[in-house]
Design an enzyme around this catalytic site. Structure first.
Site, PDB file in Angstrom:
ATOM      1  N   ASP A  68     -34.604  17.706  -1.556  1.00 61.57           N
ATOM      2  CA  ASP A  68     -33.300  17.051  -1.672  1.00 61.57           C
ATOM      3  C   ASP A  68     -32.350  18.059  -2.305  1.00 61.57           C
ATOM      4  OD1 ASP A  68     -31.076  15.593  -2.411  1.00 61.57           O
ATOM      5  OD2 ASP A  68     -32.210  13.962  -3.331  1.00 61.57           O
ATOM      6  N   ASN A 104     -16.842  16.873   6.566  1.00 66.10           N
ATOM      7  CA  ASN A 104     -16.026  16.742   7.786  1.00 66.10           C
ATOM      8  C   ASN A 104     -14.607  17.187   7.470  1.00 66.10           C
ATOM      9  OD1 ASN A 104     -14.629  14.477   6.628  1.00 66.10           O
ATOM     10  ND2 ASN A 104     -16.415  13.246   7.119  1.00 66.10           N
ATOM     11  N   SER A 114     -24.613  20.546  10.521  1.00 65.17           N
ATOM     12  CA  SER A 114     -24.418  20.035  11.894  1.00 65.17           C
ATOM     13  C   SER A 114     -25.690  19.523  12.575  1.00 65.17           C
ATOM     14  CB  SER A 114     -23.758  21.080  12.821  1.00 65.17           C
ATOM     15  OG  SER A 114     -22.416  21.294  12.457  1.00 65.17           O
ATOM     16  N   GLY A 156     -27.586  17.012  11.725  1.00 60.27           N
ATOM     17  CA  GLY A 156     -27.855  15.593  11.502  1.00 60.27           C
ATOM     18  C   GLY A 156     -26.939  14.736  12.360  1.00 60.27           C
ATOM     19  N   TYR A 215     -24.023  15.206  13.299  1.00 58.74           N
ATOM     20  CA  TYR A 215     -23.268  15.983  14.292  1.00 58.74           C
ATOM     21  C   TYR A 215     -24.118  16.478  15.473  1.00 58.74           C
ATOM     22  CZ  TYR A 215     -18.859  15.979  11.669  1.00 58.74           C
ATOM     23  OH  TYR A 215     -17.679  15.615  11.048  1.00 58.74           O
ATOM     24  N   GLY A 220     -25.056  11.032   5.275  1.00 57.06           N
ATOM     25  CA  GLY A 220     -25.946  12.192   5.246  1.00 57.06           C
ATOM     26  C   GLY A 220     -25.912  12.951   3.933  1.00 57.06           C
ATOM     27  N   VAL A 221     -25.946  14.266   4.041  1.00 55.00           N
ATOM     28  CA  VAL A 221     -25.995  15.105   2.847  1.00 55.00           C
ATOM     29  C   VAL A 221     -24.667  15.023   2.072  1.00 55.00           C
ATOM     30  CG1 VAL A 221     -25.277  17.304   3.902  1.00 55.00           C
ATOM     31  CG2 VAL A 221     -26.885  17.321   2.037  1.00 55.00           C
ATOM     32  N   ASP A 222     -23.578  14.819   2.778  1.00 55.28           N
ATOM     33  CA  ASP A 222     -22.254  14.659   2.162  1.00 55.28           C
ATOM     34  C   ASP A 222     -22.260  13.452   1.213  1.00 55.28           C
ATOM     35  OD1 ASP A 222     -19.569  15.099   1.737  1.00 55.28           O
ATOM     36  OD2 ASP A 222     -18.896  14.332   3.686  1.00 55.28           O
TER      37      ASP A 222
HETATM   38  N1  APR Z   1     -30.813  17.085   1.015  1.00 48.91           N
HETATM   39  C1  APR Z   1     -31.048  17.952   2.016  1.00 48.91           C
HETATM   40  N2  APR Z   1     -30.782  17.673   3.302  1.00 48.91           N
HETATM   41  C2  APR Z   1     -30.246  16.451   3.573  1.00 48.91           C
HETATM   42  C3  APR Z   1     -29.971  15.489   2.585  1.00 48.91           C
HETATM   43  C4  APR Z   1     -30.270  15.844   1.245  1.00 48.91           C
HETATM   44  N3  APR Z   1     -30.047  15.018   0.233  1.00 48.91           N
HETATM   45  N4  APR Z   1     -29.439  14.389   3.201  1.00 48.91           N
HETATM   46  C5  APR Z   1     -29.403  14.646   4.514  1.00 48.91           C
HETATM   47  N5  APR Z   1     -29.910  15.876   4.756  1.00 48.91           N
HETATM   48  C6  APR Z   1     -30.083  16.606   6.019  1.00 48.91           C
HETATM   49  C7  APR Z   1     -30.160  15.825   7.306  1.00 48.91           C
HETATM   50  O1  APR Z   1     -31.459  15.276   7.479  1.00 48.91           O
HETATM   51  C8  APR Z   1     -29.839  16.914   8.319  1.00 48.91           C
HETATM   52  O2  APR Z   1     -30.992  17.692   8.609  1.00 48.91           O
HETATM   53  O3  APR Z   1     -28.943  17.447   6.206  1.00 48.91           O
HETATM   54  C9  APR Z   1     -28.840  17.812   7.579  1.00 48.91           C
HETATM   55  C10 APR Z   1     -27.391  17.664   8.016  1.00 48.91           C
HETATM   56  O4  APR Z   1     -27.159  16.322   8.368  1.00 48.91           O
HETATM   57  P1  APR Z   1     -25.808  15.527   8.045  1.00 48.91           P
HETATM   58  O5  APR Z   1     -25.689  15.261   6.595  1.00 48.91           O
HETATM   59  O6  APR Z   1     -25.770  14.371   8.956  1.00 48.91           O
HETATM   60  O7  APR Z   1     -24.641  16.611   8.398  1.00 48.91           O
HETATM   61  P2  APR Z   1     -23.932  16.986   9.806  1.00 48.91           P
HETATM   62  O8  APR Z   1     -24.836  16.857  10.964  1.00 48.91           O
HETATM   63  O9  APR Z   1     -23.265  18.316   9.557  1.00 48.91           O
HETATM   64  O10 APR Z   1     -22.827  15.875   9.981  1.00 48.91           O
HETATM   65  C11 APR Z   1     -21.681  15.888   9.160  1.00 48.91           C
HETATM   66  O11 APR Z   1     -21.875  13.600   8.565  1.00 48.91           O
HETATM   67  O12 APR Z   1     -21.917  12.493   6.587  1.00 48.91           O
HETATM   68  C12 APR Z   1     -21.148  12.974   7.511  1.00 48.91           C
HETATM   69  O13 APR Z   1     -19.173  13.496   6.249  1.00 48.91           O
HETATM   70  C13 APR Z   1     -20.192  14.045   7.040  1.00 48.91           C
HETATM   71  O14 APR Z   1     -18.887  13.521   8.921  1.00 48.91           O
HETATM   72  C14 APR Z   1     -19.745  14.487   8.372  1.00 48.91           C
HETATM   73  C15 APR Z   1     -21.021  14.541   9.183  1.00 48.91           C
END
Ligand code: APR
Length: 175
Positions: A10, A24, A118, A120, A122, A32-34
């Site tokens: 994490d 974003n 990107s 997840g 995206y 997600g990670v955001d």
């Molecule tokens: N620690 C590490 N990795 C994480 C965590 C965490 N706590 N939470 C999620 N992830 C992973 C996901 O499993 C994925 O492999 O981070 C990777 C990126 O996924 P997303 O967070 O969905 O990011 P992304 O694909 O770039 O999409 C961005 O999602 O939440 C919104 O505001 C964000 O609109 C933007 C979009």
């Protein structure tokens, strides 16, 4: 010279100087990670995003804020391309990592944790996302003073795909 590593975990729990966030263009939090970074770091991160980036950031670029309550000093927000929405140009994903490394260097960051930008919500194909991520960070390796770039991945499969890319990069560098 940067050491590139990949671990499963994490990203909000990493004791590093800076954490990269997959944001974003609005830069006002999300899922997600955001979402995880804003929840763990608290409202100071959003307040700093609003103050420093009143109009957000364009796709493919990066900007930093405080890390609030996270065990890090900075969050470096990058806006990855939304593959699902047709943003499939790899240069957009490359520039996220390159900009993040440049900013980390400016902030004198020694240890940096990065997610799979990107890959997840995206929808960027995992294998491709991992290769681009490691190669982009690797290209910056000689230009910056960052000591460790640690990819922190959710799930076994993502962890393995990134670890393989890191191993390939290390072999290539030593060759
Ligand atoms: N620690 C590490 N990795 C994480 C965590 C965490 N706590 N939470 C999620 N992830 C992973 C996901 O499993 C994925 O492999 O981070 C990777 C990126 O996924 P997303 O967070 O969905 O990011 P992304 O694909 O770039 O999409 C961005 O999602 O939440 C919104 O505001 C964000 O609109 C933007 C979009």
């Amino acid at each position: 010279m940067v050491r590139i590593t990949a671990v499963e975990g994490d990203i909000t729990q990493q004791h590093v100087d800076a954490v990269v966030n997959a944001a974003n263009t609005a830069m006002r939090g999300g899922g997600g990670v955001d979402g995880a970074i804003h929840r763990a770091g608290g409202p100071e991160i959003l307040a700093d995003c609003e103050a420093r980036f009143p109009h957000g950031l364009p796709t493919g670029s990066a900007g930093w804020t405080t890390a609030g309550r996270l065990p890090a000093r900075y969050v470096i927000h990058v806006v990855g391309p939304n593959h699902r929405a047709g943003q499939t140009d790899p240069r957009l994903l490359e520039s996220c990592y390159e900009d993040a490394m440049r900013i980390a260097d400016e902030l004198e960051v020694g240890t940096l944790a990065l997610p799979a930008v990107s890959a997840g919500i995206y929808g960027w194909p995992l294998q491709d996302a991992a290769r681009i991520a490691v190669e982009s960070v690797g290209r910056m390796a000689v230009e910056v003073s960052v000591q460790e770039a640690r990819f922190v991945l959710f799930g076994v499969e993502t962890g393995e795909v990134f670890s393989n890319e890191v191993a390939k990069w290390s072999r290539h560098r030593c060759a």
